[in-house]
Enzyme design. Structure first.
Site, short mmCIF file in Angstrom:
data_model
loop_
_atom_site.label_atom_id
_atom_site.label_comp_id
_atom_site.label_asym_id
_atom_site.label_seq_id
_atom_site.Cartn_x
_atom_site.Cartn_y
_atom_site.Cartn_z
CG HIS A 261 -2.14 -1.05 0.95
ND1 HIS A 261 -3.11 -0.60 0.26
CD2 HIS A 261 -2.42 -2.12 1.29
CE1 HIS A 261 -4.09 -1.44 0.26
NE2 HIS A 261 -3.57 -2.59 0.78
CG ASP A 268 -7.00 -3.65 0.77
OD1 ASP A 268 -6.19 -4.17 -0.03
OD2 ASP A 268 -6.45 -3.13 1.75
CD GLU A 317 -3.97 -9.15 2.48
OE1 GLU A 317 -3.81 -8.50 1.63
OE2 GLU A 317 -3.33 -9.66 3.39
CG HIS A 320 -3.79 -6.45 -1.37
ND1 HIS A 320 -3.53 -5.52 -0.56
CD2 HIS A 320 -3.06 -6.79 -2.48
CE1 HIS A 320 -2.20 -5.08 -1.11
NE2 HIS A 320 -1.97 -5.80 -2.05
#
Ligand SMILES: [Zn+2]
Length: 354
Positions: A261, A268, A317, A320
């Site tokens: 990030h 996300d 994830e 993401h």
């Protein structure tokens, strides 16, 4: 030196000799009235003189005593003087002790004063900075590697190490420095759970198009987070560590300097604007499924796919996504299709060994 007493005795003898030479004093005897000669011997005879010669001769004993008295007086005087001196000394000592006591008390009081003032300031400081202190008290993860942004020893392709590249690699072996802030950050309007989402301008533009495409198919996409600076990541990492431990934080990509990030290229997603829902369950939501099938068309890849934890180093994830540019995203997707591996990874594509 002749003894004082001897001298004295000698003098006394002389006096006595002299006195014996002197004529014996006349003594008249008076008969008592009314007495006769026969009784004269029975009557008290007393000298008509009131003094005798010997009365005037100093008795050696007396002299001795006088001398002694003198001595005693002298002694007493001396003692008195000594006593005075002693008293004076005692007084002086007491005075000194008193002043010593005073000094000690003053020192103790000063120390106490300084201590209490320090304590006061310390507690004021602690109160003022309670948030920082709370944060500092939390366990911190010291990166095992020096944050580096120019890794060449692994002979990685230049696009993986170039800070301005969409393919910039960030993992536990390749960290971003504390001061790294990506260029070209923008704040496009993306339906999001927070007021403003910052993201790389190109990635943001592509995300907008992707969101519009999803919406045209009845899929609602909401962004929950975009660019995060080092400090924000660090704070979140500390929260995660304090709640779930270091291993958990690491498994979820939350170590400062090692989180994508910070590149401004990661987003996300959630399907519910009221719920961040960054859980594995997102995989099975329409939004999760749509993204998995179409994100590459807009330059995004699922960065941490299911079952590839040992390759990426991060848990699955599904929410993401990472912008790598349309060409690379398509290439990775096609390679996955070719290998019949829908979870084909960025690492596998670039042959990054960990
Ligand atoms: Zn993320």
């Amino acid at each position: 030196m002749p003894n004082k007493e001897d001298t004295f005795e000698k003098e006394l003898k002389n006096i006595k000799i002299e006195s014996k030479k002197a004529p014996f004093p006349d003594i008249d005897f008076e008969l008592e009235n009314g007495t006769d000669d026969n009784t004269i011997n029975d009557k008290i005879v007393r000298p008509n003189t009131s003094t005798s010669l010997f009365d005037n001769i100093p008795d050696s004993k007396e002299l001795m005593e006088e001398k002694k008295v003198d001595d005693v007086f002298r002694e007493l005087e001396k003692t008195a003087a000594d006593l005075k001196i002693h008293e004076a000394i005692e007084k002086e000592e007491k005075k000194q002790q008193k002043s010593k006591k005073k000094t000690t008390i003053i020192i103790i009081l000063s120390v106490l004063l300084v201590l209490s003032i320090s304590l006061l300031f310390l507690s004021m400081y602690a109160y003022k900075n309670r948030e920082e202190i709370k944060k500092a008290a939390k366990p911190t993860l010291v990166p095992t590697l020096e944050p580096s942004t120019s890794v060449t020893e692994n002979q990685l392709p230049a696009e993986l190490t170039d800070l301005n590249s969409f393919q910039l690699l960030v993992d536990f072996q390749h960290a971003l420095s504390k001061d790294y802030v990506p260029a070209n950050l923008a704040t496009p309007y993306l339906n999001s759970t927070t007021d403003v989402i910052q993201v790389n301008a190109e990635a943001g533009e592509m995300a907008k198009q992707m969101k519009a495409a999803a919406e045209s198919e009845g899929i609602s996409l909401t962004v929950t987070s975009g660019y995060m600076n080092y400090k924000e990541i660090e704070e979140r990492a500390m929260d995660i560590i304090s709640m779930n431990g270091e291993e958990y934080a690491k498994a979820n990509g939350f170590l400062a300097g090692y989180n994508e990030h910070q590149t401004g290229l990661a987003l996300d997603f959630t399907d519910d604007p009221t719920n961040i829902n960054n859980t594995a369950a997102f995989k099975d939501t329409p939004a999760g499924q749509w993204l998995f099938a179409h994100a590459h068309e807009y330059g995004f890849i699922q960065r941490y796919p299911e079952g590839k934890e040992s390759i990426t180093g991060v848990n699955f994830e599904p929410w993401h996504y990472r912008y790598v540019g349309v060409d690379v995203a398509n290439a990775i997707y096609n390679k996955g299709v070719e290998l019949n591996d829908p979870n084909y990874t960025f690492e596998e594509y670039y042959n990054i060994e960990k």
